[in-house]
Design an enzyme around this catalytic site. Structure first.
Site, PDB file in Angstrom:
ATOM      1  N   SER A   1      -1.091  -5.192   0.989  1.00  0.00           N
ATOM      2  CA  SER A   1      -2.275  -4.754   1.730  1.00  0.00           C
ATOM      3  C   SER A   1      -3.159  -5.952   2.063  1.00  0.00           C
ATOM      4  O   SER A   1      -2.713  -6.885   2.733  1.00  0.00           O
ATOM      5  CB  SER A   1      -3.020  -3.693   0.912  1.00  0.00           C
ATOM      6  OG  SER A   1      -3.973  -3.016   1.692  1.00  0.00           O
TER       7      SER A   1
ATOM      8  N   GLU B   1       2.266   4.588   8.105  1.00  0.00           N
ATOM      9  CA  GLU B   1       1.015   4.151   7.492  1.00  0.00           C
ATOM     10  C   GLU B   1       0.129   3.412   8.490  1.00  0.00           C
ATOM     11  O   GLU B   1       0.592   2.943   9.535  1.00  0.00           O
ATOM     12  CB  GLU B   1       1.291   3.294   6.268  1.00  0.00           C
ATOM     13  CG  GLU B   1       2.016   1.990   6.527  1.00  0.00           C
ATOM     14  CD  GLU B   1       2.000   1.100   5.289  1.00  0.00           C
ATOM     15  OE1 GLU B   1       0.902   0.850   4.769  1.00  0.00           O
ATOM     16  OE2 GLU B   1       3.084   0.672   4.859  1.00  0.00           O
TER      17      GLU B   1
ATOM     18  N   HIS C   1       1.347   3.836   1.895  1.00  0.00           N
ATOM     19  CA  HIS C   1       0.851   2.476   1.784  1.00  0.00           C
ATOM     20  C   HIS C   1       1.153   1.907   0.387  1.00  0.00           C
ATOM     21  O   HIS C   1       0.817   2.507  -0.627  1.00  0.00           O
ATOM     22  CB  HIS C   1      -0.655   2.477   2.041  1.00  0.00           C
ATOM     23  CG  HIS C   1      -1.284   1.134   2.148  1.00  0.00           C
ATOM     24  ND1 HIS C   1      -1.023   0.275   3.192  1.00  0.00           N
ATOM     25  CD2 HIS C   1      -2.183   0.498   1.349  1.00  0.00           C
ATOM     26  CE1 HIS C   1      -1.734  -0.833   3.038  1.00  0.00           C
ATOM     27  NE2 HIS C   1      -2.442  -0.719   1.920  1.00  0.00           N
TER      28      HIS C   1
END
Length: 344
Positions: A189, A287, A317
């Site tokens: 991320s 996502e 995610h």
């Protein structure tokens, strides 16, 4: 090799690959259902009051049940401005010897690899505890020790400080026996953003080019428009649309208030990527950050960098964190292990 003026070795031959992994297990569907009804509403609530002093640090402290795989060794590391943690799972090579008989650092053997890991959390939350289980599984999959960095975060610090902390982690590994060309930088991320930013800075500053990069569901573009224009902005199980724009606003504010020496950090997709190391990027097909992963892979490929983009059908995610529960997560970690071993 001088850390300050490392000579770059020739890049491997250009290779661009996109692989699609089909199939959604019952466990994966259950995970998506769960996060859609727990994590997503929490993030949406935050997006309506982002300046309220949410206890972000509590998230990491409450993650103590997320223990590493049994038999994992841990060692605290104190970097100049943040904590870090060195982990090596059972079967992984133990860390290189730190000091030789003459008092100088001993390099690892030529085929020894270490991983530098930068956690996700939107630059705002999470840390060493939330990601300890995932990091230990990455160590097991790659057969390498992993240095996880608890970098400085928003809103108190701009992204530049997180990049500096990542570079300090890289320097620590080099000083403790791992040449930079044997270090793989990885992250999920926002940590995926930092993965590319730290690798790029390492090359730019003359530290050297890392062995490779691994990015899980990476954020790579701080401009929210591409994500919001994509159909996945209505499909994502984790992130509501509103949160994407709010995060961009917080980043801009932190960059303006960053203080002396805090030059704004460019989005990885906007960098000169021609000297970047080989990359593995994994993303779920629905996502929010899928568009970022795809765009980063395309930019790397256009720059001539060997890149593998893996698209996993309908995975949430950073689904890799559910290894041990979701079959696709374990398979994705095995792919990371394969990629890292092929770099040796």
């Amino acid at each position: 090799m001088s850390v300050a003026h490392a000579e770059l070795l020739p890049l491997p031959a250009h290779r661009a690959t996109t692989r699609e992994f089909a199939g959604v297990s019952t466990q994966s569907r259950a995970l998506s259902f769960s996060v859609r009804r727990t994590v997503r509403p929490f993030i949406e609530a935050w997006s309506y009051a982002p300046t309220v002093p949410w206890p972000a640090s509590v998230i990491d402290r409450l993650a103590f049940p997320l223990v590493p795989v049994p038999g994992t060794h841990r060692r605290r590391v104190d970097l100049p401005t943040c904590p870090a943690e060195l982990l090596w799972a059972p079967g992984a090579a133990p860390p290189a010897a730190q000091v030789g008989t003459d008092g100088t650092a001993v390099r690892a053997s030529i085929d020894s690899t270490a991983v530098l890991y930068l956690h996700g959390g939107a630059f705002l939350c999470c840390g060493l505890t939330t990601h300890r289980h995932l990091v230990s599984r990455i160590s097991a999959a790659t057969g390498a020790p992993v240095l996880a960095v608890g970098y400085r975060m928003l809103p108190r610090h701009p992204i530049r400080r997180a990049v500096e902390d990542g570079l300090d982690g890289l320097r620590w590994l080099v000083a403790h026996g791992y040449p930079v060309e044997r270090v793989v930088i990885a992250g999920d991320s926002a940590g995926g953003f930092l993965t590319f930013a730290v690798a790029h800075e390492a090359v730019r500053l003359g530290i050297g080019r890392p062995a490779g990069t691994v990015a899980l569901s990476p954020l790579t573009d701080l401009d929210p428009r591409g994500k919001l224009d994509h159909p996945n902005s209505h499909r994502c199980a984790v992130f509501p649309r509103r949160a994407v724009g709010v995060l961009s606003t917080l980043v801009d504010r932190a960059e303006r208030l960053g203080g002396e020496g805090a030059e704004p950090v460019a989005s990885p997709v906007d960098l000169d990527l021609s000297e970047m190391p080989p990359a593995l990027i994994q993303t779920g097909s629905e996502e929010m950050t899928y568009v970022d992963a795809e765009l980063m892979a395309r930019r790397l490929q256009l720059a001539g960098v060997s890149t593998e983009l893996q698209v996993w059908e309908k995975q949430v995610h950073v689904f890799q964190a559910a290894a041990g529960i979701v079959p696709e997560s374990g398979r994705a970690l095995a792919e990371i292990g394969r990629f890292v071993r092929e770099l040796r």
